[in-house]
Design an enzyme around this catalytic site. Structure first.
Site, PDB file in Angstrom:
ATOM      1  N   ASP A   6       1.037  -0.812   0.001  1.00 33.20           N
ATOM      2  CA  ASP A   6      -0.030  -0.040  -0.058  1.00 33.20           C
ATOM      3  C   ASP A   6       0.933   1.045   0.099  1.00 33.20           C
ATOM      4  O   ASP A   6       1.898   1.130   0.300  1.00 33.20           O
ATOM      5  CB  ASP A   6      -0.842   0.080   1.328  1.00 33.20           C
ATOM      6  CG  ASP A   6      -1.992   1.125   1.243  1.00 33.20           C
ATOM      7  OD1 ASP A   6      -2.324   1.702   0.229  1.00 33.20           O
ATOM      8  OD2 ASP A   6      -2.181   1.907   2.204  1.00 33.20           O
ATOM      9  N   CYS A  69      -4.613  -1.528  -1.755  1.00 34.07           N
ATOM     10  CA  CYS A  69      -4.868   0.047  -2.019  1.00 34.07           C
ATOM     11  C   CYS A  69      -5.785   0.347  -2.911  1.00 34.07           C
ATOM     12  O   CYS A  69      -5.818  -0.356  -4.191  1.00 34.07           O
ATOM     13  CB  CYS A  69      -3.704   0.539  -2.167  1.00 34.07           C
ATOM     14  SG  CYS A  69      -3.714   2.513  -2.636  1.00 34.07           S
ATOM     15  N   HIS A 182      -6.888   2.814   4.366  1.00 36.26           N
ATOM     16  CA  HIS A 182      -6.774   3.567   5.515  1.00 36.26           C
ATOM     17  C   HIS A 182      -7.886   3.721   6.330  1.00 36.26           C
ATOM     18  O   HIS A 182      -7.736   3.781   7.567  1.00 36.26           O
ATOM     19  CB  HIS A 182      -6.102   4.894   5.012  1.00 36.26           C
ATOM     20  CG  HIS A 182      -4.805   4.714   4.647  1.00 36.26           C
ATOM     21  ND1 HIS A 182      -4.277   4.542   3.603  1.00 36.26           N
ATOM     22  CD2 HIS A 182      -3.630   5.483   5.443  1.00 36.26           C
ATOM     23  CE1 HIS A 182      -2.971   4.669   3.243  1.00 36.26           C
ATOM     24  NE2 HIS A 182      -2.559   5.032   4.700  1.00 36.26           N
TER      25      HIS A 182
HETATM   26  N1  DGL Z   1      -4.827   3.223   1.162  1.00 36.83           N
HETATM   27  C1  DGL Z   1      -4.984   3.635  -0.060  1.00 36.83           C
HETATM   28  C2  DGL Z   1      -6.450   3.171  -0.710  1.00 36.83           C
HETATM   29  O1  DGL Z   1      -6.938   2.241  -0.384  1.00 36.83           O
HETATM   30  C3  DGL Z   1      -4.591   5.036  -0.411  1.00 36.83           C
HETATM   31  C4  DGL Z   1      -4.515   6.174   0.536  1.00 36.83           C
HETATM   32  C5  DGL Z   1      -3.653   7.191  -0.130  1.00 36.83           C
HETATM   33  O2  DGL Z   1      -2.380   6.994  -0.211  1.00 36.83           O
HETATM   34  O3  DGL Z   1      -4.033   8.221  -0.395  1.00 36.83           O
HETATM   35  O4  DGL Z   1      -6.940   3.994  -1.573  1.00 36.83           O
END
Ligand code: DGL
Length: 261
Positions: A6, A69, A182
């Protein structure tokens, strides 16, 4: 070995689900903390990072890759599959399908990064799985960074999240999809805001089940965990207890290492 990555700490929510479901699998988690957040970057930049990290994890011996992610999946999972023939690649996409199946009001809201919100992949997912449901996509800039700083119960954040979600809840949305890995770590702050009006929808466990289906021999190892970060490895190490993941430290063969990718 299964490689999971991620932009930063968010994918630890997926790592935790995978480690729970596949306790014997050897896992490598890479946090691209030198470049977090991805959600503010353009697609070409995200694609370059995804391809480099995917190849790096395969070079380390990973036989399955999990893009933990939503932002990276939206921008680059197809390119990564093309670049890594023969390697199963699991992406993470917002739980539009379960939310559309569960809604009784016919209205759902998807919380995402700015990059995911503008992606063609998300529009397609909505068309495919929520044709008869009203879907509102709500970008949440700054939320992933809140998790990176591990200020999870900051009262200022809770108040601004309440204001951010109010129009969706007032319009009758009864499913709030966490469309960024996140945001799982913000659930303790978000749950009281939506309580009695909407459910939070997270896909970490579904991603782990998909991993189980694809893992094959990679599911049978010594249950060891390797944690890598492209910057500030000490912050990743410190985040584990702060995010309620202290149990994962028992699987660590060595402290979190810096890796240049
Ligand atoms: N954790 C990521 C997601 O699922 C991205 C967060 C980021 O780096 O802006 O989209």
């Amino acid at each position: 070995m299964i490689g999971i990555f991620d932009s930063g700490l968010g994918g630890l929510s997926v790592l935790s689900a995978v480690a729970s479901l596949l306790p014997q699998a050897d896992l490598t988690y890479l946090a691209d903390t030198a470049h977090v957040p991805y959600g503010d970057k353009d697609d070409a930049f995200i694609r370059r990072r995804v391809l480099r990290i995917g190849r790096h994890l395969v070079d380390q011996g990973c036989q399955v890759i999990v893009v933990a992610c939503n932002t990276a999946t939206a921008a680059a999972v197809a390119a990564l599959r093309d670049a890594l023939p023969g390697i199963p690649v699991v992406g993470v996409e917002p739980g539009i399908k379960p939310a559309a199946a569960a809604t009784t009001s016919g209205r759902i809201t998807v919380l995402t990064t700015t990059a995911t919100a503008r992606s063609e992949r998300l529009s397609r997912l909505i068309r495919q799985h929520a044709g008869s449901v009203q879907v509102d996509v709500l970008p949440c800039p700054g939320w992933a960074t809140k998790v990176e700083t591990v200020h999870l119960d900051d009262p200022g954040f809770v108040e601004s999240a309440r204001r951010h979600l109010a129009p969706s809840l007032d319009s009758g949305a009864d499913q709030i999809v966490l469309g960024c890995t996140h945001f799982t770590f913000l659930s303790p702050s978000l749950a009281p805001i939506v309580a009695g009006r909407a459910a939070l929808v997270d896909v970490a466990d579904a991603v782990a089940r998909q991993c189980l289906r694809l893992a094959g021999a990679s599911a049978r190892g010594a249950g060891r965990l390797t944690l890598l970060a492209t910057a500030h490895p000490e912050r990743l190490q410190a985040a584990l207890p702060a995010l309620g993941l202290r149990w994962l430290t028992g699987k660590l063969a060595a402290p979190v290492r810096h890796t240049a990718v």
